[in-house]
Scaffold this motif. Structure first.
Motif, PDB file in Angstrom:
ATOM      1  N   ALA A 190      -7.130  -4.542-120.905  1.00 44.09           N
ATOM      2  CA  ALA A 190      -8.081  -3.853-121.468  1.00 44.09           C
ATOM      3  C   ALA A 190      -8.697  -4.451-122.569  1.00 44.09           C
ATOM      4  CB  ALA A 190      -7.754  -2.306-121.826  1.00 44.09           C
ATOM      5  N   GLY A 191     -10.003  -4.484-122.867  1.00 43.43           N
ATOM      6  CA  GLY A 191     -10.815  -5.095-123.808  1.00 43.43           C
ATOM      7  C   GLY A 191     -11.665  -4.322-124.637  1.00 43.43           C
ATOM      8  N   PHE A 192     -12.355  -4.701-125.859  1.00 40.58           N
ATOM      9  CA  PHE A 192     -13.072  -3.942-126.316  1.00 40.58           C
ATOM     10  C   PHE A 192     -14.054  -4.559-127.137  1.00 40.58           C
ATOM     11  CE2 PHE A 192     -10.129  -4.975-129.679  1.00 40.58           C
ATOM     12  CZ  PHE A 192     -10.986  -5.191-130.751  1.00 40.58           C
ATOM     13  N   SER A 193     -15.435  -4.058-127.207  1.00 41.06           N
ATOM     14  CA  SER A 193     -16.269  -4.472-128.190  1.00 41.06           C
ATOM     15  C   SER A 193     -16.757  -3.182-129.210  1.00 41.06           C
ATOM     16  CB  SER A 193     -17.266  -5.145-127.568  1.00 41.06           C
ATOM     17  OG  SER A 193     -18.154  -4.069-126.762  1.00 41.06           O
ATOM     18  N   PHE A 194     -17.148  -3.425-130.371  1.00 41.79           N
ATOM     19  CA  PHE A 194     -17.671  -2.619-131.175  1.00 41.79           C
ATOM     20  C   PHE A 194     -18.788  -2.843-132.234  1.00 41.79           C
ATOM     21  CE2 PHE A 194     -15.122  -4.301-134.375  1.00 41.79           C
ATOM     22  CZ  PHE A 194     -15.458  -3.939-135.422  1.00 41.79           C
ATOM     23  N   SER A 195     -19.735  -2.114-132.528  1.00 38.18           N
ATOM     24  CA  SER A 195     -20.801  -2.339-133.241  1.00 38.18           C
ATOM     25  C   SER A 195     -20.706  -1.123-134.420  1.00 38.18           C
ATOM     26  CB  SER A 195     -21.899  -2.258-132.540  1.00 38.18           C
ATOM     27  OG  SER A 195     -22.307  -1.025-131.939  1.00 38.18           O
ATOM     28  N   PRO A 196     -21.311  -1.038-135.551  1.00 35.14           N
ATOM     29  CA  PRO A 196     -21.285  -0.070-136.548  1.00 35.14           C
ATOM     30  C   PRO A 196     -21.265   1.515-135.693  1.00 35.14           C
ATOM     31  CG  PRO A 196     -22.666  -1.949-137.224  1.00 35.14           C
ATOM     32  CD  PRO A 196     -22.346  -1.944-135.849  1.00 35.14           C
ATOM     33  N   ASN A 197     -22.146   1.561-134.613  1.00 37.01           N
ATOM     34  CA  ASN A 197     -22.314   2.848-134.101  1.00 37.01           C
ATOM     35  C   ASN A 197     -21.793   3.177-132.876  1.00 37.01           C
ATOM     36  OD1 ASN A 197     -24.086   3.703-136.112  1.00 37.01           O
ATOM     37  ND2 ASN A 197     -25.607   2.656-135.510  1.00 37.01           N
ATOM     38  N   GLU A 198     -21.103   2.030-132.281  1.00 40.32           N
ATOM     39  CA  GLU A 198     -20.458   2.321-130.956  1.00 40.32           C
ATOM     40  C   GLU A 198     -19.311   1.432-130.823  1.00 40.32           C
ATOM     41  OE1 GLU A 198     -22.710   2.521-126.570  1.00 40.32           O
ATOM     42  OE2 GLU A 198     -22.636   0.558-127.598  1.00 40.32           O
ATOM     43  N   ILE A 199     -18.256   2.090-129.912  1.00 40.72           N
ATOM     44  CA  ILE A 199     -17.046   1.335-129.456  1.00 40.72           C
ATOM     45  C   ILE A 199     -17.032   1.492-127.822  1.00 40.72           C
ATOM     46  CG2 ILE A 199     -14.587   1.608-129.087  1.00 40.72           C
ATOM     47  CD1 ILE A 199     -14.706   2.659-131.858  1.00 40.72           C
ATOM     48  N   VAL A 200     -16.782   0.165-127.241  1.00 34.43           N
ATOM     49  CA  VAL A 200     -16.947   0.118-125.816  1.00 34.43           C
ATOM     50  C   VAL A 200     -15.403  -0.701-125.391  1.00 34.43           C
ATOM     51  CG1 VAL A 200     -17.860  -1.144-123.598  1.00 34.43           C
ATOM     52  CG2 VAL A 200     -19.392  -0.331-125.679  1.00 34.43           C
ATOM     53  N   VAL A 201     -14.813   0.378-124.550  1.00 35.18           N
ATOM     54  CA  VAL A 201     -13.473  -0.073-123.834  1.00 35.18           C
ATOM     55  C   VAL A 201     -13.725  -0.336-122.559  1.00 35.18           C
ATOM     56  CG1 VAL A 201     -11.214   0.603-123.332  1.00 35.18           C
ATOM     57  CG2 VAL A 201     -12.097   1.246-125.461  1.00 35.18           C
ATOM     58  N   SER A 202     -13.292  -1.878-122.316  1.00 37.99           N
ATOM     59  CA  SER A 202     -13.468  -2.350-120.937  1.00 37.99           C
ATOM     60  C   SER A 202     -12.215  -2.491-120.166  1.00 37.99           C
ATOM     61  CB  SER A 202     -14.251  -3.923-120.975  1.00 37.99           C
ATOM     62  OG  SER A 202     -14.233  -4.170-119.659  1.00 37.99           O
ATOM     63  N   GLN A 203     -11.891  -1.897-118.914  1.00 37.78           N
ATOM     64  CA  GLN A 203     -10.841  -1.909-118.191  1.00 37.78           C
ATOM     65  C   GLN A 203     -11.014  -2.619-116.900  1.00 37.78           C
ATOM     66  OE1 GLN A 203     -10.097   2.476-119.233  1.00 37.78           O
ATOM     67  NE2 GLN A 203      -8.237   1.476-118.577  1.00 37.78           N
ATOM     68  N   GLU A 204      -9.960  -3.347-116.436  1.00 35.83           N
ATOM     69  CA  GLU A 204     -10.158  -3.941-115.022  1.00 35.83           C
ATOM     70  C   GLU A 204      -8.879  -3.595-114.228  1.00 35.83           C
ATOM     71  OE1 GLU A 204     -10.374  -8.457-113.196  1.00 35.83           O
ATOM     72  OE2 GLU A 204     -10.450  -8.326-115.288  1.00 35.83           O
ATOM     73  N   GLY A 205      -9.031  -3.317-113.045  1.00 37.05           N
ATOM     74  CA  GLY A 205      -8.035  -3.222-112.221  1.00 37.05           C
ATOM     75  C   GLY A 205      -7.358  -4.515-111.923  1.00 37.05           C
ATOM     76  N   ARG A 206      -6.073  -4.401-111.206  1.00 42.56           N
ATOM     77  CA  ARG A 206      -5.256  -5.520-110.995  1.00 42.56           C
ATOM     78  C   ARG A 206      -4.927  -5.228-109.438  1.00 42.56           C
ATOM     79  NH1 ARG A 206      -2.271  -1.782-113.462  1.00 42.56           N
ATOM     80  NH2 ARG A 206      -0.334  -1.051-112.757  1.00 42.56           N
ATOM     81  N   GLN A 207      -4.263  -6.373-108.891  1.00 45.25           N
ATOM     82  CA  GLN A 207      -3.992  -6.416-107.450  1.00 45.25           C
ATOM     83  C   GLN A 207      -3.101  -5.251-107.081  1.00 45.25           C
ATOM     84  OE1 GLN A 207      -2.206 -10.169-106.121  1.00 45.25           O
ATOM     85  NE2 GLN A 207      -2.503  -9.592-104.042  1.00 45.25           N
ATOM     86  N   ASN A 208      -3.394  -4.584-106.198  1.00 38.80           N
ATOM     87  CA  ASN A 208      -2.308  -3.430-105.774  1.00 38.80           C
ATOM     88  C   ASN A 208      -2.103  -2.362-106.767  1.00 38.80           C
ATOM     89  OD1 ASN A 208      -1.991  -4.207-102.995  1.00 38.80           O
ATOM     90  ND2 ASN A 208      -0.360  -5.581-103.777  1.00 38.80           N
ATOM     91  N   GLY A 209      -2.996  -2.306-107.530  1.00 37.22           N
ATOM     92  CA  GLY A 209      -2.931  -1.492-109.037  1.00 37.22           C
ATOM     93  C   GLY A 209      -4.361  -0.827-109.422  1.00 37.22           C
ATOM     94  N   ASP A 210      -4.223   0.091-109.883  1.00 34.06           N
ATOM     95  CA  ASP A 210      -5.279   0.714-110.569  1.00 34.06           C
ATOM     96  C   ASP A 210      -5.489   0.459-112.202  1.00 34.06           C
ATOM     97  OD1 ASP A 210      -7.934   2.322-110.682  1.00 34.06           O
ATOM     98  OD2 ASP A 210      -6.989   4.088-109.534  1.00 34.06           O
ATOM     99  N   ILE A 211      -6.826   0.965-112.844  1.00 37.98           N
ATOM    100  CA  ILE A 211      -6.918   0.829-113.857  1.00 37.98           C
ATOM    101  C   ILE A 211      -5.761   1.638-114.752  1.00 37.98           C
ATOM    102  CG2 ILE A 211      -9.232  -0.452-113.803  1.00 37.98           C
ATOM    103  CD1 ILE A 211     -10.094   2.662-114.651  1.00 37.98           C
ATOM    104  N   SER A 212      -5.678   1.545-116.094  1.00 36.34           N
ATOM    105  CA  SER A 212      -4.790   2.437-116.903  1.00 36.34           C
ATOM    106  C   SER A 212      -5.190   3.635-116.913  1.00 36.34           C
ATOM    107  CB  SER A 212      -4.503   1.751-118.091  1.00 36.34           C
ATOM    108  OG  SER A 212      -3.665   2.509-118.894  1.00 36.34           O
ATOM    109  N   ASN A 213      -4.285   4.854-116.724  1.00 35.12           N
ATOM    110  CA  ASN A 213      -4.873   6.195-116.896  1.00 35.12           C
ATOM    111  C   ASN A 213      -5.149   6.324-118.367  1.00 35.12           C
ATOM    112  OD1 ASN A 213      -4.465   6.807-114.342  1.00 35.12           O
ATOM    113  ND2 ASN A 213      -2.457   7.235-114.558  1.00 35.12           N
ATOM    114  N   ASN A 214      -4.559   5.917-119.301  1.00 36.60           N
ATOM    115  CA  ASN A 214      -4.739   6.332-120.643  1.00 36.60           C
ATOM    116  C   ASN A 214      -4.613   4.788-121.378  1.00 36.60           C
ATOM    117  OD1 ASN A 214      -4.642   9.160-120.711  1.00 36.60           O
ATOM    118  ND2 ASN A 214      -2.629   8.799-119.814  1.00 36.60           N
TER     119      ASN A 214
END
Length: 423
Positions: A190-214
């Motif tokens: 999981a990665g992120f980027s943010f600006s003064p007014n916004e936070i973006v969390v980016s998630q990527e699935g993996r082989q035979n597995g889903d993205i993190s639930n939390n």
């Protein structure tokens, strides 16, 4: 010991914070996989491949910004791509043990004995005739013949061998195979980027597995501007009570003064953070004439579906968790006038107590001292506490030398309370 043990040095007092315009929040991004209720996508390898979740401050909320991202949990994950171990051991052992005769043995004894005895007896009597055929007489010939033959023969034949032998014929074959393979991949989950007014969390699935639930994000929100914040000279009192929880004399009280910046509770409204998300759904074409009918991924026929940006559940921050107050000590006279306490120490100023530093303890100290009526406990030359009254006079609470008259006037006041200062 020859020398006394000196007590450890006291730690120097920590400097008290002065900036309360920043508030740390812990954000939890939770994902609910609603698409699994669709039978079209019911396959073990159907999952979210990518998901971007944004958290933004409404544009009409001026003076509130994201200052920093302090921590993002589950930043990295370790993917174990394989762990194969095989240990094979084979043993073949053959033995033969023989005790006794090997080969052949012949022992033959032949004895031959012959005894022949023969006796013959011969008696002949013949008539003799003349030339005329007349019997002229008889001829008698008799005799005995005895014959004896004796023969003895013995023959012995022995062939072969006889032996006592212990023999061992063995074949041993041991084969050991030990094969191990472990491949691990560490990558950003999981990665992120943010600006003064916004936070973006980016998630990527993996082989035979889903993205993190939390995903947990610790961020700092900064409040600025005169409409949201205020500055006040705050007095902090210490050592108000002794070990027996009795109020200490004013001479023994410690206090300091500093200017604090804080978010005002007056006029504060809940802070709503808007949530939006978009992503890609990895779906397996689970058809009879297609591959992808197993749990592995190498033969999946995959279709990616774009999840258009949608609004999620907004996060709402109650102002009670980030706003503070500077309190004034107030009391009312018998005729209903409101008085506010001031302090004279290195100058004269309004007495402000901060909501984060237990101002109710100071109020309890005042109440007990006035009830006890010990004038010595309210006397000190280090500072003065008083209420300004009409005509430029002062109603002392703490003075260099308190009098019984001062104490009597204090006891006439009513409705002692803390009131939040309004700018």
């Amino acid at each position: 010991m020859s020398k006394p043990i000196y007590p450890p040095e006291k730690e120097s007092p920590k400097e008290l914070p002065t900036d309360y315009t920043e508030y740390k929040v812990r954000l939890v991004f939770s994902n609910i996989k609603r698409y699994f209720i669709d039978p079209k996508f019911t396959h073990p390898n159907t999952r979210l491949a990518y998901l971007n979740t944004s958290l933004s401050i409404p544009p009409d909320r001026h003076g509130i910004v994201f200052k920093s991202i302090d921590k993002l949990e589950n930043e990295f994950e370790e993917v174990d791509l394989g762990d194969i171990s095989r240990n094979q051991s084979a043993t073949f052992n053959s033995k033969l043990t023989a005790t006794g005769q090997i080969g052949s043995s012949i022992d033959n004894t032949n004895a031959s004995s012959s005894n022949n005895s023969r006796k013959s007896s011969n008696a002949d009597e013949n008539t003799v005739y003349n030339k005329d055929g007349k019997e002229i007489g008889k001829i008698n010939n008799s005799g005995d013949l005895v014959r004896s033959n004796s023969n003895s023969n013995t023959t012995t034949t022995k062939s072969g061998a006889s032996a006592n032998i212990t023999g061992e014929v063995g074949y041993i074959n041991i084969e050991t195979i030990n094969e191990a393979k472990r491949v691990k991949l560490q990558r950003m989950k999981a990665g992120f980027s943010f600006s003064p007014n916004e936070i973006v969390v980016s998630q990527e699935g993996r082989q035979n597995g889903d993205i993190s639930n939390n995903v947990f994000v610790d961020a700092t929100i900064k409040f600025t501007g005169q409409e949201l914040t205020d500055d006040k000279p705050i007095f902090t009192f210490k050592n108000l009570f002794n070990d027996r929880f009795q109020p200490t004399p004013a001479e023994e009280i410690n206090f300091d003064n500093r200017t604090i910046s804080y978010v005002k509770c007056n006029g504060s409204i809940p802070l709503q953070l808007n949530v939006k998300f978009e992503g890609l759904l990895r779906a397996v074409d689970n058809l009879e004439d297609q591959t992808g009918e197993n749990n592995l991924e190498f033969d999946d026929k995959v279709t990616m579906y774009h999840l258009k940006e949608r609004e999620g559940t907004s996060a709402v921050l109650d102002p009670i968790i980030f706003c503070k107050s500077a309190y004034r000590v107030m009391a009312k006279t018998t005729d209903g006038k409101t008085l506010y306490m001031r302090i004279s120490w290195r100058g004269d100023s309004q007495l402000y107590l901060f909501s984060e530093e237990k101002p109710e303890e100071f109020m309890r100290w005042l109440e007990l001292q006035i009830i006890n009526g010990n004038l010595k406990n309210l006397s000190t030359n280090r500072f003065q506490l008083y209420f300004p009254i009409s005509g430029g006079g002062k109603l002392y609470v703490v003075n260099e030398k308190m009098t019984a008259e001062d104490l009597a006037k204090l006891r006439e006041l009513k409705e002692w309370n803390l009131e939040a200062a309004i700018k």
